[in-house]
Design a protein around this motif. Structure first.
Motif, PDB file in Angstrom:
ATOM      1  N   ALA A  78      -6.507  72.168  31.770  1.00 36.03           N
ATOM      2  CA  ALA A  78      -7.302  70.952  31.968  1.00 36.03           C
ATOM      3  C   ALA A  78      -8.798  71.240  31.871  1.00 36.03           C
ATOM      4  O   ALA A  78      -9.586  70.361  31.486  1.00 36.03           O
ATOM      5  N   ALA A  79      -9.205  72.446  32.221  1.00 34.08           N
ATOM      6  CA  ALA A  79     -10.626  72.798  32.208  1.00 34.08           C
ATOM      7  C   ALA A  79     -11.157  73.055  30.806  1.00 34.08           C
ATOM      8  O   ALA A  79     -12.377  73.089  30.603  1.00 34.08           O
ATOM      9  N   LYS A  80     -10.275  73.223  29.832  1.00 32.64           N
ATOM     10  CA  LYS A  80     -10.739  73.446  28.465  1.00 32.64           C
ATOM     11  C   LYS A  80     -11.421  72.182  27.951  1.00 32.64           C
ATOM     12  O   LYS A  80     -11.052  71.063  28.301  1.00 32.64           O
ATOM     13  N   THR A  81     -12.394  72.366  27.099  1.00 29.13           N
ATOM     14  CA  THR A  81     -13.080  71.204  26.527  1.00 29.13           C
ATOM     15  C   THR A  81     -12.166  70.526  25.509  1.00 29.13           C
ATOM     16  O   THR A  81     -11.241  71.161  24.968  1.00 29.13           O
ATOM     17  N   PRO A  82     -12.404  69.254  25.232  1.00 31.02           N
ATOM     18  CA  PRO A  82     -11.638  68.594  24.171  1.00 31.02           C
ATOM     19  C   PRO A  82     -11.685  69.357  22.854  1.00 31.02           C
ATOM     20  O   PRO A  82     -10.680  69.439  22.144  1.00 31.02           O
ATOM     21  N   LYS A  83     -12.814  69.938  22.533  1.00 29.52           N
ATOM     22  CA  LYS A  83     -12.936  70.708  21.296  1.00 29.52           C
ATOM     23  C   LYS A  83     -11.990  71.901  21.306  1.00 29.52           C
ATOM     24  O   LYS A  83     -11.345  72.201  20.289  1.00 29.52           O
ATOM     25  N   GLU A  84     -11.883  72.570  22.445  1.00 23.20           N
ATOM     26  CA  GLU A  84     -11.003  73.733  22.536  1.00 23.20           C
ATOM     27  C   GLU A  84      -9.538  73.334  22.419  1.00 23.20           C
ATOM     28  O   GLU A  84      -8.753  73.990  21.713  1.00 23.20           O
ATOM     29  N   ARG A  85      -9.157  72.278  23.110  1.00 28.55           N
ATOM     30  CA  ARG A  85      -7.755  71.822  23.004  1.00 28.55           C
ATOM     31  C   ARG A  85      -7.457  71.334  21.593  1.00 28.55           C
ATOM     32  O   ARG A  85      -6.361  71.552  21.064  1.00 28.55           O
ATOM     33  N   SER A  86      -8.427  70.667  20.982  1.00 30.70           N
ATOM     34  CA  SER A  86      -8.249  70.193  19.616  1.00 30.70           C
ATOM     35  C   SER A  86      -7.992  71.344  18.657  1.00 30.70           C
ATOM     36  O   SER A  86      -7.109  71.257  17.787  1.00 30.70           O
ATOM     37  N   ALA A  87      -8.719  72.426  18.820  1.00 28.10           N
ATOM     38  CA  ALA A  87      -8.534  73.584  17.941  1.00 28.10           C
ATOM     39  C   ALA A  87      -7.131  74.164  18.073  1.00 28.10           C
ATOM     40  O   ALA A  87      -6.511  74.571  17.078  1.00 28.10           O
ATOM     41  N   VAL A  88      -6.602  74.180  19.303  1.00 22.30           N
ATOM     42  CA  VAL A  88      -5.239  74.677  19.508  1.00 22.30           C
ATOM     43  C   VAL A  88      -4.232  73.768  18.804  1.00 22.30           C
ATOM     44  O   VAL A  88      -3.317  74.238  18.113  1.00 22.30           O
ATOM     45  N   LEU A  89      -4.389  72.455  18.955  1.00 24.96           N
ATOM     46  CA  LEU A  89      -3.452  71.524  18.324  1.00 24.96           C
ATOM     47  C   LEU A  89      -3.492  71.637  16.803  1.00 24.96           C
ATOM     48  O   LEU A  89      -2.455  71.519  16.136  1.00 24.96           O
ATOM     49  N   LEU A  90      -4.663  71.870  16.245  1.00 19.14           N
ATOM     50  CA  LEU A  90      -4.755  72.047  14.791  1.00 19.14           C
ATOM     51  C   LEU A  90      -4.008  73.304  14.353  1.00 19.14           C
ATOM     52  O   LEU A  90      -3.363  73.309  13.286  1.00 19.14           O
TER      53      LEU A  90
END
Length: 496
Positions: A78-90
């Protein structure tokens, strides 16, 4: 009752490609571990009736371990930024894309899907992750401002925490993707129970992405709904439970979740009416029903399975539809790119669909084409069109979930709208007309979450999918899915 015969045969290949099976075990804390039970469930290839694999029959203890792993991982994720989570999903999307052939082969082997459906499933799963990756960075919410004198309000959108997920057998990996992508994008961790009949691609996906996700963010536990599904629904550390499944399954999940007052996200069954007016392009409508009524063998909650056609054009439309359906190709996975439908998902479901067709015969309706089991191994049923269906007949409101489309008639617009709405379901519908005014007014009066005009079963990740009434509540796809899997918090600062 008369029956028209069509030359339906199952196109078969000598030997299908061997699927790459996932490891044996429960996926908990980033790795496959032994189940606490020695019991197993056989996973079948429905096109042949052969057993593909055995998977663990999970236990309450397995679910508890998975939830504990999700709880342990939730703060960091949850503490990850949206950008960081987005990179994982990509990266997850790329992994699916890079393993497309492997996943398509495994999905077809476990479900009997023809190549065209399996390919579409995997392509759609890739796009689901890519859309959610972008949507994770594009939330919209109320602007920070002074809504009370000398007080500044800020609205935060937070993850709900741990999400429990129960997915169905008709689109195993795709329905998992519809849940996994927005749930992770919104910052949650999760425990997922795939259908006991079709767990293989979900487990394979977990194996493939294990190195990209922090341990415990995604957990997969196989087993029965009565044990694994119920424990997920009732678990005090699960903050929201989401299911795609039947109305009965949704009711059980909602009842079980009520004990801990957790949020519930329900995407349930459907009985989609296809309203064909007298000014419609009848050939286009017939082709549309051929595609959308029999896609995935009709094992589709939004299938175009109930046609209401104006009485003045009913004969012509029925002739066109019967011609279209008579040309549908049936086959096993790998039997050709032009195969349109495969087998039913299991022996039990095959028997349910055949029983429904027997009820149609007992009710005296006309089976204009199809209506029979097909010879040879596997669970194949002929594509079927049922006509002479009166208002209120059981086939107009019973979700058969197979390659069966019924045709009934109406006299005027009011009757069409009233009859279309006379169902406990409210998932999807379509309207076929060339009248601009009617194309705007009729969809507004149909009580369904999605209404297509002059098409059916066209789905895009940018727009929401979900129903009304007995079809449940909550939305998959689109930014609305990320909102469903998050919560809002209002923080007000006193500046006085």
């Amino acid at each position: 009752m008369t029956t028209e015969t069509a030359s339906f045969t199952v196109r078969r290949i000598g030997e299908a490609p061997a699927p790459s099976l996932p490891p044996f075990g429960q996926f908990i804390g980033g790795t496959f571990v032994a189940s606490t039970s020695s019991g197993t469930t056989a996973v079948e290839n429905p096109a042949t009736g052969e057993v593909l694999a055995q998977v663990p029959a999970g236990t309450v203890e397995d679910v508890d371990a998975a939830v504990a792993a999700a709880v342990a991982a939730k703060t960091e994720w949850a503490a990850k930024t949206p950008k960081e989570r987005s990179a994982v999903l990509l990266r997850l999307a790329d992994i699916i894309e890079d393993n497309r052939e492997l996943l398509e082969t495994l999905e077809s082997a476990n479900t009997g899907k023809p190549a065209a459906v399996a390919e579409d499933d995997i392509s759609s799963a890739v796009d689901t992750f890519r859309f959610s990756a972008g949507a994770a960075r594009a939330y919209t919410t109320l602007g920070a401002d002074d809504y009370a004198e000398n007080h500044t309000s800020v609205i935060f959108r937070e993850p709900v925490g741990v999400v429990g997920v129960i997915t169905p057998w008709n689109y195993p990996l795709l329905m998992a993707a519809w849940k996994i992508a927005p749930i992770l994008a919104a910052g949650n961790t999760m425990v997922l129970k795939p259908s006991g009949e079709t767990p293989l691609t979900t487990l394979k996906f977990a194996e493939l992405v294990a190195g990209e996700l922090p341990a415990g963010v995604l957990n997969v536990v196989t087993g029965s709904g009565g044990v694994v599904g119920n424990r997920i629904s009732e678990h005090p550390d699960v903050d929201l439970v989401a299911i795609t499944g039947s109305v009965g399954s949704g009711q059980k999940v909602a009842a079980s979740a009520a004990g801990t007052v957790k949020r519930v996200h329900l995407e349930l069954g459907g009985k989609a009416p296809v309203v064909v007016f007298d000014d419609a392009d009848l050939e286009a409508a017939a082709k549309g029903v051929r595609s959308a009524g029999f896609w995935n063998g009709g094992q589709e909650c939004g299938a175009a399975c109930r046609v209401l056609v104006h009485e003045s054009v009913a004969q012509k439309f029925t002739e066109l539809l019967v011609r279209e359906v008579s040309e549908i190709s049936v086959g096993t996975p790998g039997a050709g790119a032009d195969v349109e439908i495969g087998s039913m998902i299991s022996g039990a479901h095959y028997k349910r669909v055949l029983a429904a067709l027997e009820d149609v015969r007992k009710d005296g309706h006309t089976i204009a084409v199809g209506g029979n089991a097909m010879e040879g191994p596997g669970y194949f049923i002929e594509p079927t069109v049922v006509t002479d269906v009166p208002a209120g007949a059981p086939i107009t409101y019973t979700e058969i979930f197979g390659p069966v489309v019924s045709v009934e008639t109406f006299s005027d617009d009011e009757e069409a709208i009233t009859r279309a709405n006379e169902t406990v379901y409210g998932l999807a519908a379509s309207v076929w007309t060339s009248n601009a005014s009617r194309s705007l007014s009729v969809p507004r009066r149909l009580d369904f979450g999605t209404v297509w005009v002059n098409s059916h079963l066209v789905i895009a990740n940018e727009v929401p999918w979900g129903g009304f009434k007995g079809s449940g509540y909550g939305r998959d796809l689109s930014i609305y899915a990320l909102e469903d899997f998050s919560r809002t918090k209002h923080v007000m600062y006193n500046r006085g």
